[in-house]
Design an enzyme around this catalytic site. Structure first.
Site, PDB file in Angstrom:
ATOM      1  N   LYS A 176      11.740  10.751  10.996  1.00  0.00           N
ATOM      2  CA  LYS A 176      11.180   9.392  10.986  1.00  0.00           C
ATOM      3  C   LYS A 176      12.213   8.321  11.318  1.00  0.00           C
ATOM      4  CE  LYS A 176       7.600  10.167   7.520  1.00  0.00           C
ATOM      5  NZ  LYS A 176       6.891   9.514   6.411  1.00  0.00           N
TER       6      LYS A 176
ATOM      7  N   ARG B 285      -7.769   7.591   4.470  1.00  0.00           N
ATOM      8  CA  ARG B 285      -7.837   7.754   5.925  1.00  0.00           C
ATOM      9  C   ARG B 285      -7.890   9.247   6.219  1.00  0.00           C
ATOM     10  NH1 ARG B 285      -2.690   4.664   7.679  1.00  0.00           N
ATOM     11  NH2 ARG B 285      -2.074   5.633   5.722  1.00  0.00           N
TER      12      ARG B 285
ATOM     13  N   GLU C 218       4.739   7.277   2.123  1.00  0.00           N
ATOM     14  CA  GLU C 218       5.582   6.085   2.292  1.00  0.00           C
ATOM     15  C   GLU C 218       4.952   4.937   1.519  1.00  0.00           C
ATOM     16  OE1 GLU C 218       5.406   3.646   5.697  1.00  0.00           O
ATOM     17  OE2 GLU C 218       3.275   3.933   5.980  1.00  0.00           O
TER      18      GLU C 218
ATOM     19  N   GLU D 229       7.167   1.013  11.619  1.00  0.00           N
ATOM     20  CA  GLU D 229       5.895   0.901  10.891  1.00  0.00           C
ATOM     21  C   GLU D 229       4.746   0.855  11.879  1.00  0.00           C
ATOM     22  OE1 GLU D 229       5.576   1.009   7.664  1.00  0.00           O
ATOM     23  OE2 GLU D 229       7.734   1.068   7.387  1.00  0.00           O
ATOM     24  N   GLY D 230       3.569   1.161  11.382  1.00  0.00           N
ATOM     25  CA  GLY D 230       2.364   0.952  12.189  1.00  0.00           C
ATOM     26  C   GLY D 230       1.849   2.204  12.867  1.00  0.00           C
TER      27      GLY D 230
ATOM     28  N   ASN E  89       4.192   0.777   2.076  1.00  0.00           N
ATOM     29  CA  ASN E  89       4.195  -0.342   3.017  1.00  0.00           C
ATOM     30  C   ASN E  89       4.336  -1.640   2.241  1.00  0.00           C
ATOM     31  OD1 ASN E  89       3.432   1.085   5.616  1.00  0.00           O
ATOM     32  ND2 ASN E  89       1.849   1.790   4.199  1.00  0.00           N
TER      33      ASN E  89
ATOM     34  N   LYS F   3      11.968   3.154   5.458  1.00  0.00           N
ATOM     35  CA  LYS F   3      11.989   4.595   5.177  1.00  0.00           C
ATOM     36  C   LYS F   3      13.377   5.024   4.707  1.00  0.00           C
ATOM     37  CE  LYS F   3       7.911   5.347   7.875  1.00  0.00           C
ATOM     38  NZ  LYS F   3       7.513   3.923   8.024  1.00  0.00           N
TER      39      LYS F   3
ATOM     40  N   ARG G 236       0.863  -1.192   0.000  1.00  0.00           N
ATOM     41  CA  ARG G 236       0.000   0.000   0.000  1.00  0.00           C
ATOM     42  C   ARG G 236       0.893   1.234   0.000  1.00  0.00           C
ATOM     43  NH1 ARG G 236      -2.698   0.698   5.028  1.00  0.00           N
ATOM     44  NH2 ARG G 236      -1.307   2.459   5.282  1.00  0.00           N
TER      45      ARG G 236
ATOM     46  N   SER H 246      -2.473  -2.827   5.754  1.00  0.00           N
ATOM     47  CA  SER H 246      -3.797  -3.166   6.284  1.00  0.00           C
ATOM     48  C   SER H 246      -4.927  -2.359   5.649  1.00  0.00           C
ATOM     49  CB  SER H 246      -3.807  -2.994   7.794  1.00  0.00           C
ATOM     50  OG  SER H 246      -3.440  -1.690   8.110  1.00  0.00           O
TER      51      SER H 246
END
Ligand code: ADP
Ligand code: MG
Ligand code: MG
Length: 488
Positions: free
Chosen positions: A377, A464, A154, A381-382, A156, A320, A138, A161
């Site tokens: 950064k 989102r 970024e 992740e997450g 993923n 990253k 994603r 998810s």
């Protein structure tokens, strides 16, 4: 007209096309909650004991009541980037020297990256036993208000998810516009694009399973022990089963430590079930490895002949630090020889800077002087890990005071300022109007067996939306809600 007031005017025009009054929004709430319950747009409710188990303690997923405006040209641009990034990740991941060199300094300052690289070099030394590569990615974008451009936040490559729940939000919004308010507000449900992310991700898992060539082998989903976002995963499992008939087993890394075995030919079996595909929805954060047991399990899975989504090299290609390295002049172009394709990709790169070279003092000074223009950064992740605003200055000064070695764990990124609008956010049955910003994620799937590319396509999207005063993002972390786009 000054640029800023022109931008304001355009934003207001955009929002006006999708806005409804608070009264109308209120009428949507109970309809949306009912629809979510009836259609599996749900997550586990942390306040209920036992909600890590399916069917116990369920609450609707946090959602926006209405889709958010998004220019169609930028949406198409983002979709089009899906297959380009698939190819890029695949090529970068095949270049072990590049991964090791790029992350060489990072690993000295970040024990988690160091552990991942340890696995990478062990596998490299032993020789890769599986030549089928599966990517379920994603890539996330924000619109930059200043230039009007789409910029990548970024990509993923592990545990991407919300393909499952994101597809449902598009359906919910079409339902809300069509059945609840269309006649009142003249909104067109056809402007919410079809979203096939769940079906496409379930399908590509099944295609990989078929390619493995043993119909009695299962798809192993590696899960977190305290997962509440399992309904998102169950949607993919449902389509995987319906479209391909594959069986699924779910295990945590800790369970795999005691239940997983490798036969001499590399076949992975879990409690006696042979495994064709490993799909990670865990393993991306240090907290997924509370002891050496979990690292041991990850290495064992990696050594197996099962198809991994992702393999350790796909995982590392999504860091990253690699994102920042690719943005340097002529680095992306090493992996993408087609000039046109390289231009299409580079067009969405934001400003990115490494903190591990001799020349980084200038950008560090700039970030200390104007921290609000940057995001700092780490390799995590997450959600919930980045540093913003005055904390950027404080962290950089602290790292410099400590001698500067810790700087290599981080990258600096240009802060993107997306347009803001009023959005109605629904969480835990309560709704509120917020000044909000949105981030568009494009799912994409890639499957290659040796030289034969089987799938390389974009697979739907996720929007989102979060209050603009909140720096971080992420739905699971509680910052953002799931949303869909209303094309303009
Ligand atoms: P993670 O892998 O933890 O999701 P991200 O790089 O996606 O890390 O950052 C998390 C969130 O922080 C994003 O969803 C976004 O809301 C915000 N963010 C990240 N980078 C930027 C940026 N350059 N400008 C503005 N917001 C950002
Ligand atoms: Mg991420
Ligand atoms: Mg992210």
């Amino acid at each position: 007209m000054a640029l800023s007031s022109k931008i304001k005017e355009e934003e207001n025009l955009e929002r006006a096309q999708v806005s409804v009054s608070k009264d109308v929004a209120a009428t949507l709430v109970s309809k949306a909650l009912t629809w979510a319950s009836l259609n599996g747009l749900v997550i586990g409710d942390r306040s209920i004991e036992g909600s890590v188990n399916p069917g116990v303690g369920i609450v609707h997923a946090p959602v926006a009541l209405l889709p958010s405006p998004f220019p169609e040209a930028l949406f198409q641009q983002a979709l089009n980037l899906g297959s380009h990034f698939n190819t890029l990740v695949d090529r970068v991941s095949s270049d072990s020297d590049f991964l090791e060199q790029t992350l060489a300094k990072t690993r000295t300052a970040d024990p988690f990256t160091d552990k991942l690289l340890d696995i990478h070099s062990k596998i490299r030394a032993e020789g890769i036993v599986q030549n089928i590569h599966l990517g379920m990615h994603r890539s996330d974008y924000m619109r930059d208000m200043v230039t009007g451009k789409l910029l990548q936040v970024e990509i993923n490559t592990i545990s991407s998810s919300f393909a499952g729940l994101g597809s449902l939000v598009s359906q919910l919004h079409r339902y809300s516009l069509l059945d609840v308010i269309k006649r009142v507000e003249h909104l067109d449900p056809g402007k919410v694009p079809e979203n096939n992310a769940a079906v496409a991700f379930g399908d590509v898992l099944g295609l990989a399973w078929k390619e493995f060539g043993n119909t009695s082998a299962a798809v192993l989903v590696v899960v977190q022990p305290n997962e509440r976002n399992m309904y998102d995963q169950f949607w993919l499992e449902k389509y995987l089963h319906e479209l391909h008939g594959a069986n699924v087993i779910r295990r945590t890394l800790s369970e795999l430590y005691s239940q997983a075995h490798l036969s001499s030919n590399g076949t992975l079996s879990v409690d006696g079930h042979p495994v064709a595909v490993i799909y990670y929805r865990s393993g991306y954060a240090p907290t997924d490895y509370p002891s050496e047991r979990e690292w041991h399990a990850r290495l064992l899975l990696e050594r197996s002949s099962a198809i991994k989504c992702p393999s350790i090299s796909y995982h590392l290609a999504g860091t990253k630090k690699v994102q920042q390295e690719l943005a340097k002049p002529n680095v992306l172009e090493r992996f993408v020889q087609d000039k046109n394709a390289a231009e299409i990709i580079r067009e969405c790169f934001a400003g990115l800077w490494g903190l591990d070279s001799e020349e980084c003092h200038e950008i560090i000074n700039k970030a200390i002087q104007q921290p609000e223009l940057f995001v700092l950064k780490p390799q995590r992740e997450g959600g919930g890990n980045n540093i913003y605003g005055s904390a950027v200055k404080a962290k950089l000064e602290e790292l410099l005071r400590d001698g500067g070695a810790g700087l290599s764990a981080y990258i600096l990124m240009q802060r993107i300022f997306p347009p803001t609008y009023t959005s109605y956010l629904l969480r835990g049955g309560e709704w509120s109007a917020e000044q909000a910003v949105s981030e568009l994620g494009i799912f994409s799937a890639y499957l290659r067996n040796g030289e034969r590319e089987i799938t390389n396509k974009d697979c739907g999207y996720l929007l989102r939306t979060k209050a603009s005063k909140v720096d971080e993002g992420g739905v699971a972390t509680g910052f953002a809600v799931l949303d869909s786009v209303y094309l303009l």
